[in-house]
Design an enzyme around this catalytic site. Structure first.
Site, PDB file in Angstrom:
ATOM      1  N   ARG A 144       2.328   3.661   2.813  1.00  0.00           N
ATOM      2  CA  ARG A 144       1.311   2.623   2.817  1.00  0.00           C
ATOM      3  C   ARG A 144       1.327   1.965   4.195  1.00  0.00           C
ATOM      4  O   ARG A 144       2.372   1.856   4.833  1.00  0.00           O
ATOM      5  CB  ARG A 144       1.592   1.568   1.740  1.00  0.00           C
ATOM      6  CG  ARG A 144       1.652   2.124   0.318  1.00  0.00           C
ATOM      7  CD  ARG A 144       2.005   1.033  -0.675  1.00  0.00           C
ATOM      8  NE  ARG A 144       2.051   1.515  -2.056  1.00  0.00           N
ATOM      9  CZ  ARG A 144       3.145   1.908  -2.683  1.00  0.00           C
ATOM     10  NH1 ARG A 144       4.319   1.874  -2.057  1.00  0.00           N
ATOM     11  NH2 ARG A 144       3.098   2.335  -3.929  1.00  0.00           N
ATOM     12  N   LYS A 169       5.813  -2.200  -2.596  1.00  0.00           N
ATOM     13  CA  LYS A 169       5.034  -2.558  -3.777  1.00  0.00           C
ATOM     14  C   LYS A 169       5.910  -2.508  -5.017  1.00  0.00           C
ATOM     15  O   LYS A 169       6.752  -1.618  -5.151  1.00  0.00           O
ATOM     16  CB  LYS A 169       3.856  -1.585  -3.914  1.00  0.00           C
ATOM     17  CG  LYS A 169       2.775  -2.056  -4.871  1.00  0.00           C
ATOM     18  CD  LYS A 169       1.580  -1.131  -4.796  1.00  0.00           C
ATOM     19  CE  LYS A 169       0.462  -1.641  -5.685  1.00  0.00           C
ATOM     20  NZ  LYS A 169      -0.727  -0.753  -5.635  1.00  0.00           N
ATOM     21  N   ARG A 246      -3.012   8.174   3.147  1.00  0.00           N
ATOM     22  CA  ARG A 246      -2.026   8.317   2.063  1.00  0.00           C
ATOM     23  C   ARG A 246      -2.560   9.256   0.980  1.00  0.00           C
ATOM     24  O   ARG A 246      -1.841  10.128   0.483  1.00  0.00           O
ATOM     25  CB  ARG A 246      -1.705   6.940   1.491  1.00  0.00           C
ATOM     26  CG  ARG A 246      -0.734   6.922   0.301  1.00  0.00           C
ATOM     27  CD  ARG A 246      -0.377   5.476   0.002  1.00  0.00           C
ATOM     28  NE  ARG A 246       0.256   5.290  -1.296  1.00  0.00           N
ATOM     29  CZ  ARG A 246       1.556   5.415  -1.533  1.00  0.00           C
ATOM     30  NH1 ARG A 246       2.367   5.789  -0.557  1.00  0.00           N
ATOM     31  NH2 ARG A 246       2.062   5.181  -2.731  1.00  0.00           N
ATOM     32  N   TYR A 286      -4.096  11.756  -8.462  1.00  0.00           N
ATOM     33  CA  TYR A 286      -4.467  12.602  -7.332  1.00  0.00           C
ATOM     34  C   TYR A 286      -4.952  13.984  -7.775  1.00  0.00           C
ATOM     35  O   TYR A 286      -5.599  14.692  -6.995  1.00  0.00           O
ATOM     36  CB  TYR A 286      -3.282  12.759  -6.375  1.00  0.00           C
ATOM     37  CG  TYR A 286      -2.934  11.476  -5.660  1.00  0.00           C
ATOM     38  CD1 TYR A 286      -3.766  10.957  -4.685  1.00  0.00           C
ATOM     39  CD2 TYR A 286      -1.775  10.775  -5.983  1.00  0.00           C
ATOM     40  CE1 TYR A 286      -3.455   9.770  -4.034  1.00  0.00           C
ATOM     41  CE2 TYR A 286      -1.455   9.590  -5.338  1.00  0.00           C
ATOM     42  CZ  TYR A 286      -2.299   9.089  -4.366  1.00  0.00           C
ATOM     43  OH  TYR A 286      -1.990   7.921  -3.736  1.00  0.00           O
TER      44      TYR A 286
END
Length: 310
Positions: A144, A169, A246, A286
């Site tokens: 990130r 995160k 990413r 994804y």
């Protein structure tokens, strides 16, 4: 500080301690508390939440309304345990359909073009090497942008080829191994950075011209300038974003595994850990990020079903 402002500070601190990032809540809820204070409200009511959520400077319907409603509902749940007079807005009071934005998947040529623009377009040698290295790191690691900016010199294990990503995160830390070529690029940048900026104010790996840590706002603005100059994503229905680097890393990794015949189900937890996802389920997203990847997944499933029926 009013009582509601103190309650909000306590609420945000509690949620942060539980690992929530709360980007939207930290941005939206101070405005809600200010709205309550301005109207003399000592607690949350459904009427007050709805009035605030529907506010718009232009008098038109605000697209941020449903997000305001969600943030206020969470705050109201917390306050209900302190003040029984608190009213919690019901679900569906301001319904919305979240729009799924497909990511822009960069080709290797796209990434090379953007990095080339960093070398050519940015006048300062320090900024040029910073953005060349930063974009390259994001592309090969899937970090990130906040994780890359937060990197300190002490977070790099040169001997083992590891990055320590500290409390990212959800409050999670992890080790990210890099290929030897990536470590060589980081080392080359570090040597040039020390030469051009020998006395930084912070221990950060990436340093600005002011000797401070990079800021997200400046990085995002500079990246957009490089994207436009490189002509990447012209005509795309999903304009390329910094965070899409990413997405690209994750999608390319999965594509490589599919083409090599690997067992994706067994490898997904490893990718999830590498990316710093809270759980493998987040990584499954994804699989539908690109038509090519979705087609490969479907073909693999069809093969498995055919084998099971035979």
């Amino acid at each position: 500080m009013t009582a509601l402002e103190q309650d909000l500070a306590d609420y945000l601190q509690l949620r942060l301690s539980l690992g929530h990032e709360l980007a939207a809540a930290r941005w939206l809820l101070p405005g809600f508390v200010a709205h309550l204070n301005a109207h003399g409200s000592s607690t949350v009511t459904i009427e007050a939440v709805l009035a605030w959520a529907q506010q718009s400077p232009t008098g038109q319907g605000s697209t941020v309304g449903p997000r305001r409603m969600t943030a206020a509902r969470g705050f109201a749940r917390y306050l209900a345990g302190i003040n029984p007079a608190t009213e919690i807005p019901p679900l569906g009071l301001m319904p919305h359909r979240p729009r799924w934005r497909p990511p822009f998947i960069y080709s290797p040529a796209d990434i090379d073009a953007v990095i080339s623009q960093a070398r050519c377009l940015i006048v300062s040698p320090l900024r040029a090497t910073t953005y060349e290295t930063l974009i390259g790191l994001l592309a090969v690691s899937g970090l990130r942008i906040g994780e890359a900016i937060k990197l300190d010199l002490s977070d790099i294990d040169w001997a083992e080829g590891l990055l320590l990503i500290r409390e990212s995160k959800f409050g999670k830390s992890r080790l990210v191994p890099l290929h030897g070529s990536a470590m060589e690029a980081l080392a080359a940048h570090a040597a040039l950075r020390d030469e051009l900026q020998p006395r930084p104010k912070e221990p950060s790996f990436f340093v600005s011209l002011t000797r401070n840590r990079l800021s997200y706002a400046v990085v995002s603005q500079t990246f957009r300038r490089l994207i436009v100059a490189a002509g990447v994503g012209i005509g795309s229905p999903s304009p390329p974003r910094l965070h899409d680097l990413r997405h690209t890393f994750a999608v390319r990794t999965l594509l490589g595994w599919y083409r090599s015949g690997h067992d994706i189900q067994s490898k997904l937890p490893a990718l999830s850990t590498y990316l710093g996802h809270r759980e493998p389920a987040s990584t499954y997203w994804y699989l539908s990020a690109t038509p090519e990847l979705l087609a490969l997944a479907a073909a693999r499933q069809d093969t498995a079903w055919s084998a099971a029926r035979s």
